[in-house]
Design a protein around this motif. Structure first.
Motif, short mmCIF file in Angstrom:
data_model
loop_
_atom_site.label_atom_id
_atom_site.label_comp_id
_atom_site.label_asym_id
_atom_site.label_seq_id
_atom_site.Cartn_x
_atom_site.Cartn_y
_atom_site.Cartn_z
N GLY A 93 0.78 -1.22 0.00
CA GLY A 93 0.00 0.00 0.00
C GLY A 93 0.81 1.28 0.00
O GLY A 93 0.26 2.37 0.15
N LYS A 94 2.12 1.16 -0.16
CA LYS A 94 2.98 2.35 -0.14
C LYS A 94 3.77 2.47 -1.43
O LYS A 94 3.82 1.55 -2.24
CB LYS A 94 3.94 2.28 1.05
CG LYS A 94 3.26 2.26 2.40
CD LYS A 94 4.27 2.28 3.53
CE LYS A 94 3.59 2.25 4.89
NZ LYS A 94 4.57 2.23 6.00
N GLY A 95 4.39 3.62 -1.59
CA GLY A 95 5.21 3.84 -2.77
C GLY A 95 6.59 3.24 -2.62
O GLY A 95 6.92 2.60 -1.62
N LEU A 96 7.41 3.47 -3.62
CA LEU A 96 8.77 2.98 -3.60
C LEU A 96 9.61 3.75 -2.58
O LEU A 96 9.48 4.97 -2.46
CB LEU A 96 9.40 3.11 -4.98
CG LEU A 96 8.78 2.24 -6.08
CD1 LEU A 96 9.33 2.65 -7.44
CD2 LEU A 96 9.06 0.77 -5.82
N GLU A 97 10.44 3.02 -1.85
CA GLU A 97 11.33 3.62 -0.86
C GLU A 97 12.76 3.26 -1.22
O GLU A 97 13.11 2.06 -1.28
CB GLU A 97 11.01 3.14 0.55
CG GLU A 97 11.93 3.71 1.62
CD GLU A 97 11.65 3.15 3.01
OE1 GLU A 97 10.99 2.10 3.12
OE2 GLU A 97 12.10 3.80 3.99
N TRP A 98 13.59 4.26 -1.39
CA TRP A 98 15.00 4.02 -1.69
C TRP A 98 15.73 3.64 -0.41
O TRP A 98 15.63 4.32 0.61
CB TRP A 98 15.62 5.28 -2.28
CG TRP A 98 17.06 5.16 -2.65
CD1 TRP A 98 17.58 4.48 -3.71
CD2 TRP A 98 18.18 5.75 -1.96
NE1 TRP A 98 18.96 4.62 -3.73
CE2 TRP A 98 19.34 5.39 -2.66
CE3 TRP A 98 18.30 6.54 -0.82
CZ2 TRP A 98 20.62 5.79 -2.28
CZ3 TRP A 98 19.56 6.95 -0.43
CH2 TRP A 98 20.71 6.57 -1.16
N ILE A 99 16.46 2.53 -0.45
CA ILE A 99 17.18 2.04 0.71
C ILE A 99 18.62 2.53 0.72
O ILE A 99 19.14 3.00 1.73
CB ILE A 99 17.17 0.50 0.75
CG1 ILE A 99 15.73 -0.02 0.80
CG2 ILE A 99 17.99 -0.03 1.92
CD1 ILE A 99 15.61 -1.52 0.59
N GLY A 100 19.29 2.38 -0.42
CA GLY A 100 20.67 2.79 -0.50
C GLY A 100 21.32 2.31 -1.77
O GLY A 100 20.67 1.64 -2.60
N MET A 101 22.60 2.66 -1.96
CA MET A 101 23.32 2.27 -3.15
C MET A 101 24.80 2.07 -2.83
O MET A 101 25.30 2.58 -1.82
CB MET A 101 23.18 3.31 -4.24
CG MET A 101 23.63 4.69 -3.83
SD MET A 101 24.34 5.64 -5.18
CE MET A 101 25.98 4.96 -5.22
N ILE A 102 25.46 1.33 -3.71
CA ILE A 102 26.90 1.15 -3.61
C ILE A 102 27.49 1.41 -4.99
O ILE A 102 26.92 1.00 -6.01
CB ILE A 102 27.26 -0.25 -3.09
CG1 ILE A 102 28.76 -0.37 -2.84
CG2 ILE A 102 26.75 -1.36 -4.02
CD1 ILE A 102 29.14 -1.58 -1.99
N SER A 103 28.60 2.11 -5.01
CA SER A 103 29.23 2.44 -6.29
C SER A 103 30.13 1.30 -6.76
O SER A 103 30.43 0.36 -6.00
CB SER A 103 30.06 3.71 -6.15
OG SER A 103 31.27 3.43 -5.45
N TYR A 104 30.61 1.43 -7.99
CA TYR A 104 31.52 0.46 -8.58
C TYR A 104 32.81 0.33 -7.77
O TYR A 104 33.50 -0.68 -7.84
CB TYR A 104 31.85 0.89 -10.02
CG TYR A 104 32.45 2.26 -10.09
CD1 TYR A 104 31.63 3.39 -10.07
CD2 TYR A 104 33.82 2.45 -10.17
CE1 TYR A 104 32.18 4.66 -10.12
CE2 TYR A 104 34.36 3.71 -10.22
CZ TYR A 104 33.54 4.82 -10.19
OH TYR A 104 34.07 6.08 -10.24
N SER A 105 33.14 1.37 -7.00
CA SER A 105 34.36 1.35 -6.19
C SER A 105 34.09 0.99 -4.73
O SER A 105 35.01 1.00 -3.92
CB SER A 105 35.05 2.71 -6.27
OG SER A 105 34.18 3.72 -5.76
N GLY A 106 32.83 0.73 -4.40
CA GLY A 106 32.50 0.29 -3.05
C GLY A 106 32.02 1.38 -2.10
O GLY A 106 31.79 1.11 -0.92
#
Length: 118
Positions: free
Chosen positions: A44-57
């Protein structure tokens, strides 16, 4: 063609750790200027961004989840992972992994349902 596939337990007990893996094919996770994201959608909710990791960590996480979240690269298997500690029923959601080659999220996995329940 780049493809992403999430995997992990569909059921986690409260207070335990949620662990998910995203397997990437068609691109190296360490290729320059690739960023790998985790997003979720609760009922019942929208999308929530959790996090990201780059190609270099380098990791960037949502302030609301940062204290409970670990995101890592597994270069030997071309995967990246998500751990969320001390889960509650509010962490129940469909979890997605996605790629951002600096032009926005262009490739998504199909999503995996995670339910937090005793």
């Amino acid at each position: 063609q780049v493809r992403l596939q999430e995997s992990g337990p569909g059921l986690v007990k409260p207070a335990q750790t949620l662990s998910l893996t995203c397997t990437v094919s068609g691109s190296s996770i360490t290729a320059t200027y690739q960023y790998w994201h985790w997003i979720r959608q609760s009922p019942g909710k929208g999308l929530e961004w959790i996090g990201m990791i780059s190609y270099s960590g380098t990791v960037y996480a949502s302030p609301s989840l940062k204290s409970r979240t670990t995101i890592s690269l597994v270069t030997s298997t071309n995967q990246f992972t998500l751990q969320v500690n001390s889960v509650t029923p509010e962490d129940t959601a469909v979890y997605f992994c996605a790629r951002d080659p600096t032009s926005g999220l262009d490739t998504w996995g199909q999503g995996t349902q995670v339910t937090v329940s005793s």
